[in-house]
Scaffold this motif. Structure first.
Motif, PDB file in Angstrom:
ATOM      1  N   MET A   1       0.841  -1.193   0.000  1.00 36.94           N
ATOM      2  CA  MET A   1       0.000   0.000   0.000  1.00 36.94           C
ATOM      3  C   MET A   1       0.880   1.249   0.000  1.00 36.94           C
ATOM      4  N   ALA A   2       0.608   2.161  -0.916  1.00 40.58           N
ATOM      5  CA  ALA A   2       1.385   3.384  -1.009  1.00 40.58           C
ATOM      6  C   ALA A   2       1.141   4.259   0.208  1.00 40.58           C
ATOM      7  N   ARG A   3       2.201   4.917   0.690  1.00 37.99           N
ATOM      8  CA  ARG A   3       2.091   5.770   1.864  1.00 37.99           C
ATOM      9  C   ARG A   3       1.812   7.202   1.423  1.00 37.99           C
ATOM     10  N   ARG A   4       0.920   7.870   2.115  1.00 33.19           N
ATOM     11  CA  ARG A   4       0.531   9.227   1.743  1.00 33.19           C
ATOM     12  C   ARG A   4       1.373  10.283   2.434  1.00 33.19           C
ATOM     13  N   TYR A   5       1.819  10.001   3.653  1.00 28.56           N
ATOM     14  CA  TYR A   5       2.430  11.050   4.468  1.00 28.56           C
ATOM     15  C   TYR A   5       3.879  10.750   4.851  1.00 28.56           C
ATOM     16  N   PHE A   6       4.126   9.569   5.375  1.00 27.30           N
ATOM     17  CA  PHE A   6       5.457   9.237   5.883  1.00 27.30           C
ATOM     18  C   PHE A   6       6.388   8.811   4.756  1.00 27.30           C
ATOM     19  N   GLY A   7       7.631   9.277   4.853  1.00 26.40           N
ATOM     20  CA  GLY A   7       8.667   8.878   3.914  1.00 26.40           C
ATOM     21  C   GLY A   7       9.695   8.019   4.612  1.00 26.40           C
ATOM     22  N   ASP A   9      12.142   8.982   6.463  1.00 29.88           N
ATOM     23  CA  ASP A   9      12.520   9.492   7.781  1.00 29.88           C
ATOM     24  C   ASP A   9      11.441  10.452   8.274  1.00 29.88           C
ATOM     25  N   GLY A  10      10.270   9.917   8.565  1.00 28.84           N
ATOM     26  CA  GLY A  10       9.172  10.734   9.046  1.00 28.84           C
ATOM     27  C   GLY A  10       8.451  11.455   7.916  1.00 28.84           C
ATOM     28  N   ILE A  11       7.826  12.563   8.258  1.00 25.81           N
ATOM     29  CA  ILE A  11       7.109  13.392   7.297  1.00 25.81           C
ATOM     30  C   ILE A  11       7.956  14.626   7.015  1.00 25.81           C
ATOM     31  N   ARG A  12       8.131  14.943   5.736  1.00 26.17           N
ATOM     32  CA  ARG A  12       8.955  16.113   5.397  1.00 26.17           C
ATOM     33  C   ARG A  12       8.405  16.772   4.149  1.00 26.17           C
ATOM     34  N   GLY A  13       8.483  18.101   4.099  1.00 24.39           N
ATOM     35  CA  GLY A  13       8.034  18.828   2.923  1.00 24.39           C
ATOM     36  C   GLY A  13       8.084  20.323   3.146  1.00 24.39           C
ATOM     37  N   LEU A  14       7.636  21.056   2.162  1.00 20.77           N
ATOM     38  CA  LEU A  14       7.573  22.511   2.254  1.00 20.77           C
ATOM     39  C   LEU A  14       6.521  22.894   3.280  1.00 20.77           C
ATOM     40  N   ALA A  15       6.911  23.724   4.249  1.00 24.10           N
ATOM     41  CA  ALA A  15       5.957  24.165   5.264  1.00 24.10           C
ATOM     42  C   ALA A  15       4.824  24.944   4.609  1.00 24.10           C
ATOM     43  N   ASN A  16       3.593  24.520   4.875  1.00 28.46           N
ATOM     44  CA  ASN A  16       2.386  25.070   4.251  1.00 28.46           C
ATOM     45  C   ASN A  16       2.342  24.820   2.748  1.00 28.46           C
ATOM     46  N   GLY A  17       3.064  23.794   2.319  1.00 28.69           N
ATOM     47  CA  GLY A  17       2.974  23.352   0.935  1.00 28.69           C
ATOM     48  C   GLY A  17       1.831  22.368   0.789  1.00 28.69           C
ATOM     49  N   LYS A  19       1.723  19.206   1.435  1.00 26.09           N
ATOM     50  CA  LYS A  19       1.590  18.141   2.428  1.00 26.09           C
ATOM     51  C   LYS A  19       1.673  18.648   3.862  1.00 26.09           C
ATOM     52  N   LEU A  20       2.715  19.398   4.198  1.00 23.14           N
ATOM     53  CA  LEU A  20       2.997  19.731   5.596  1.00 23.14           C
ATOM     54  C   LEU A  20       2.291  21.024   6.001  1.00 23.14           C
ATOM     55  N   THR A  21       1.091  20.888   6.535  1.00 18.72           N
ATOM     56  CA  THR A  21       0.264  22.022   6.944  1.00 18.72           C
ATOM     57  C   THR A  21      -0.096  21.883   8.419  1.00 18.72           C
ATOM     58  N   PRO A  22      -0.606  22.956   9.058  1.00 16.54           N
ATOM     59  CA  PRO A  22      -1.068  22.830  10.443  1.00 16.54           C
ATOM     60  C   PRO A  22      -2.148  21.764  10.607  1.00 16.54           C
ATOM     61  N   ASP A 107      12.719  26.771   4.531  1.00 19.58           N
ATOM     62  CA  ASP A 107      11.293  26.742   4.200  1.00 19.58           C
ATOM     63  C   ASP A 107      10.716  25.333   4.196  1.00 19.58           C
ATOM     64  N   ASP A 108      11.559  24.311   4.303  1.00 24.31           N
ATOM     65  CA  ASP A 108      11.087  22.948   4.535  1.00 24.31           C
ATOM     66  C   ASP A 108      10.955  22.696   6.037  1.00 24.31           C
ATOM     67  N   ASN A 109      10.192  21.697   6.378  1.00 21.82           N
ATOM     68  CA  ASN A 109      10.166  21.236   7.764  1.00 21.82           C
ATOM     69  C   ASN A 109       9.732  19.781   7.780  1.00 21.82           C
ATOM     70  N   GLY A 110       9.718  19.181   8.951  1.00 20.52           N
ATOM     71  CA  GLY A 110       9.373  17.775   9.031  1.00 20.52           C
ATOM     72  C   GLY A 110       8.958  17.370  10.423  1.00 20.52           C
ATOM     73  N   ILE A 111       8.423  16.155  10.540  1.00 12.98           N
ATOM     74  CA  ILE A 111       7.979  15.596  11.816  1.00 12.98           C
ATOM     75  C   ILE A 111       8.539  14.187  11.936  1.00 12.98           C
ATOM     76  N   LYS A 112       9.368  13.952  12.957  1.00 15.43           N
ATOM     77  CA  LYS A 112       9.896  12.621  13.238  1.00 15.43           C
ATOM     78  C   LYS A 112       9.313  12.146  14.562  1.00 15.43           C
ATOM     79  N   LEU A 113       8.963  10.871  14.625  1.00 15.22           N
ATOM     80  CA  LEU A 113       8.361  10.298  15.825  1.00 15.22           C
ATOM     81  C   LEU A 113       9.267   9.225  16.427  1.00 15.22           C
TER      82      LEU A 113
END
Length: 447
Positions: A1-7, A9-17, A19-22, A107-113
């Motif tokens: 199954m393809a993943r929509r959010y996690f890559g 190393d967590g979730i990463r992308g352009l802030a407010n792009g 994918k990565l939004t509040p 201007d990128d950011n990410g979330i690691k768990l």
């Protein structure tokens, strides 16, 4: 199954792009919180971040998500990724979160768990969180007294500094060493200089004035030119460059020469082996590590276990096979006696300890082997799967035959962009150039 959010190393992308939004960050908090709330105690999560302007936005959204499902949140402020992993264990938290895009632009950011034990989540757990994020979680929210609280942990930096200092060998300090430290205007801009100074070093710091936009900007481990210049200017004994979230380190010796992760790992492995502290009979590195490292280790009776590229794969192999030293050529150094992920500060301290105990220059300590000529070229393509084309496969087969048993060829697609990495190494530098050029040209032709 393809993943929509996690890559990888967590979730990463352009802030407010795209994918990565509040909104996404709040869903991560709610979903991860629901996954880790167990009801037998007041569940807690720790959240650290680097110095990107968007970190405030993502931190607030995550906090809203976690507290909405009943988790108490402990906000650490700017803190290295490995510190978040350590504090997750130390504070007996159920979950740890790092907000960072590592060495990427501001201007990128990410979330690691991180799990309660400081290790990154498995793919299976990330898949479970993704499914929850795409479900209707409103019916599972906490109400009234069950809603979580948010706390600002003012002691977090001190706890990590003291922990890092305690990793030094007993009786060894850094007095008499002149150290230039480049903090990349990132997460370690407070803790790293303090730790080095408290251990006795004379510390000169650059990249320690973050403004929300200058993280990794012409400073840090991916841009060592400023560090090299400062080491030469001050006639320092060593330069240490961290990246934006301080899980990576690059060393510059007193001559201004860069010491990459391969030489770094060779120093630590030999030193720990001599002290009887090396586990696994060698170390773990990726397919990108230089053949010279493998030959050096073999010459002192140690082995090199190779993995695919990525510090998580290095760590998996270390845990599975009992190694306590591993890392990547790029400077992710994992010393599992102390950390559950790469830690640039603690790795740097171990190398400084070797230099101090030996009483020799860093250039002498860190020149453990001559590198085998190696060339890496990135080939960008627009679409399709060029590596499956018969012309590319033929070029790869012929190149492997030309390199024979005295060289290596590594071809791999990037996991984050439409790029194919072509790397070759051999004692014959001209052959390396020819092989890489031929394969790259063939990929460009069919792509």
């Amino acid at each position: 199954m393809a993943r929509r959010y996690f890559g990888t190393d967590g979730i990463r992308g352009l802030a407010n792009g795209e994918k990565l939004t509040p909104e996404l960050a709040m869903k991560v908090g709610m979903a991860a919180g629901l996954k880790f709330v167990n009801g037998d105690h007041r569940n807690r999560v720790v959240i650290g971040k680097d110095t990107r302007r968007s970190g405030y936005m993502i931190e607030s959204a995550l906090t809203a998500g976690f507290t909405a499902v009943g988790m108490d949140v402990y906000l650490l402020g700017p803190m290295p990724t490995p510190a978040v992993a350590m504090l997750t264990r130390s504070l007996r938290a159920d979950l740890g979160v790092m907000i960072s895009a590592s060495h990427n632009p501001f201007d990128d950011n990410g979330i690691k768990l991180f799990r309660h034990d400081g290790y990154k989540l498995s793919d299976a757990l990330e898949d479970d969180i993704e499914q929850l994020m795409d479900s209707n979680m409103l019916g599972q929210l906490s109400v009234g007294r069950d809603i979580g609280r948010a706390h600002r942990d003012e002691a977090a930096q001190t706890r990590y500094i003291e922990y890092a200092k305690r990793t030094m060998p007993k009786g060894v300090d850094l007095s008499g060493l002149r150290v230039v430290l480049d903090c990349a205007n990132g997460a370690a801009y407070k803790v790293a200089p303090t730790a080095l100074w408290e251990l006795g070093a004379e510390v000169f710091v650059i990249g320690n004035e973050p403004d929300g936009f200058n993280i990794n900007d012409k400073v840090g481990s991916t841009a060592p030119e400023a560090l090299i210049a400062k080491v030469k200017e001050l006639r320092a004994d060593i330069g240490i460059a961290l990246d934006g979230d301080a899980d990576r380190v690059i060393i510059v010796d007193e001559k201004g020469e860069i010491v990459d992760g391969d030489q770094f790992m060779a120093v630590i492995a030999q030193s720990w082996h001599a002290r009887g502290e090396l586990k696994g009979g060698g170390l773990v590195a990726t397919v990108m590590s230089n053949l010279g490292l493998e030959r050096y280790l073999g010459g002192i009776g140690l082995s090199l276990e190779r993995t695919q590229v990525g510090d998580r794969y290095v760590l998996e192999a270390m845990r599975a096979k009992g190694f306590n030293v591993g890392g990547e050529q790029s400077g992710h150094i994992i010393l599992s006696d102390f950390t559950t992920t790469g830690d640039g500060l603690i790795a740097g301290l171990q190398l400084l300890a070797v230099a101090k105990q030996a009483g020799r220059a860093v250039s002498e300590i860190c020149k453990r082997f001559d590198k085998v000529p190696q060339l890496l070229q990135s080939v960008r393509y627009k679409e399709g799967k060029p590596l499956e084309h018969k012309l590319v496969q033929q070029a790869i087969k012929e190149s492997q035959a030309r390199l024979g048993d005295t060289g290596r060829l590594v071809i791999r697609p990037s996991g984050t962009e439409p790029v194919i990495r072509v790397m070759a190494e051999s004692d014959d530098e001209g052959l390396v150039l020819a092989v890489v050029s031929e394969i790259a040209a063939t990929i460009k032709k069919v792509a």
